[in-house]
Design a protein around this motif. Sequence first.
Motif, mmCIF file in Angstrom:
data_model
loop_
_atom_site.group_PDB
_atom_site.id
_atom_site.type_symbol
_atom_site.label_atom_id
_atom_site.label_comp_id
_atom_site.label_asym_id
_atom_site.label_seq_id
_atom_site.Cartn_x
_atom_site.Cartn_y
_atom_site.Cartn_z
ATOM 1 N N GLN A 105 -10.705 -25.332 5.880
ATOM 2 C CA GLN A 105 -11.231 -24.925 7.172
ATOM 3 C C GLN A 105 -10.183 -24.073 7.885
ATOM 4 N N PHE A 106 -10.636 -23.013 8.540
ATOM 5 C CA PHE A 106 -9.730 -22.158 9.296
ATOM 6 C C PHE A 106 -10.441 -21.621 10.530
ATOM 7 N N ASP A 107 -9.625 -21.217 11.494
ATOM 8 C CA ASP A 107 -10.129 -20.646 12.739
ATOM 9 C C ASP A 107 -10.368 -19.155 12.487
ATOM 10 N N PHE A 108 -11.633 -18.795 12.325
ATOM 11 C CA PHE A 108 -12.003 -17.431 11.962
ATOM 12 C C PHE A 108 -11.549 -16.427 13.015
ATOM 13 N N ARG A 109 -11.807 -16.719 14.269
ATOM 14 C CA ARG A 109 -11.438 -15.784 15.338
ATOM 15 C C ARG A 109 -9.923 -15.600 15.422
ATOM 16 N N LYS A 110 -9.192 -16.680 15.257
ATOM 17 C CA LYS A 110 -7.726 -16.612 15.292
ATOM 18 C C LYS A 110 -7.210 -15.751 14.132
ATOM 19 N N MET A 111 -7.761 -15.959 12.941
ATOM 20 C CA MET A 111 -7.359 -15.176 11.773
ATOM 21 C C MET A 111 -7.651 -13.694 12.002
ATOM 22 N N LEU A 112 -8.850 -13.399 12.516
ATOM 23 C CA LEU A 112 -9.258 -12.014 12.750
ATOM 24 C C LEU A 112 -8.387 -11.368 13.824
ATOM 25 N N LYS A 113 -8.082 -12.108 14.875
ATOM 26 C CA LYS A 113 -7.250 -11.570 15.950
ATOM 27 C C LYS A 113 -5.836 -11.266 15.448
ATOM 28 N N ALA A 114 -5.254 -12.183 14.676
ATOM 29 C CA ALA A 114 -3.905 -11.968 14.132
ATOM 30 C C ALA A 114 -3.877 -10.733 13.231
ATOM 31 N N LEU A 115 -4.885 -10.604 12.404
ATOM 32 C CA LEU A 115 -4.967 -9.464 11.493
ATOM 33 C C LEU A 115 -5.095 -8.155 12.263
ATOM 34 N N LYS A 119 -23.607 -13.969 16.787
ATOM 35 C CA LYS A 119 -22.823 -15.175 17.047
ATOM 36 C C LYS A 119 -22.151 -15.626 15.752
ATOM 37 N N LEU A 120 -20.831 -15.629 15.783
ATOM 38 C CA LEU A 120 -20.063 -16.067 14.620
ATOM 39 C C LEU A 120 -19.410 -17.406 14.927
ATOM 40 N N GLU A 121 -19.472 -18.318 13.981
ATOM 41 C CA GLU A 121 -18.856 -19.625 14.148
ATOM 42 C C GLU A 121 -17.346 -19.451 14.292
ATOM 43 N N GLU A 122 -16.742 -20.340 15.069
ATOM 44 C CA GLU A 122 -15.299 -20.242 15.272
ATOM 45 C C GLU A 122 -14.534 -20.761 14.058
#
Length: 185
Positions: free
Chosen positions: A54-64, A86-89
């Motif tokens: 499990q990972f935080d999708f928005r956090k990963m995308l923001k960091a990238l 709407k994308l799951e977090e």
Amino acid sequence: GMVEVGQRYIGQRERMENCLSKINLSSRHLLALINDILDMSKIERGKIELHREQFDFRKMLKALTTVFYIQAREKGVTLDVCLKGKLEEYLTGDTLRLNQILNNLLSNALKFTPVGGKVTLNVEKFATKENRIWIEFKVRDTGCGVAEENFQKIFEPFTQETSGVTRQYGGTGLGLPITKRFVEL
């Protein structure tokens, strides 16, 4: 070469900083090349496994995208990131490989987009079925493009569209083949 130059000018801070900067850049490039070759070797031998976590999708995308916003600004290129729907977090998947795929695609887009150009990353959930979510990532740019007859060629290891591309932009020709294999996995 830069180490030898640096040793000759050890007392001159500005020249040393310049040498160290170039050594750092070259070291990072070499490390990326080694990692790509190792990944390609593992892929070809069927030794790459995806790690579901499990990972935080928005956090990963923001960091990238933060890294690429800086690179785009420094190059004089506009970077747009568009999230549609709407994308799951939190998602379950291999965040390392997803990050690597998006990194390769965005790196290529920035590399081949001239000053004043634009790179766009569109992210959209397009299907949900039995606790599975399909997300589509599209990277578009206003760069030089790829001739239609070379579409398959650019996915072959150590191959680029033309030798002129290699001379002008550099690279090893491993980013897209690795990306393709990870997507297939």
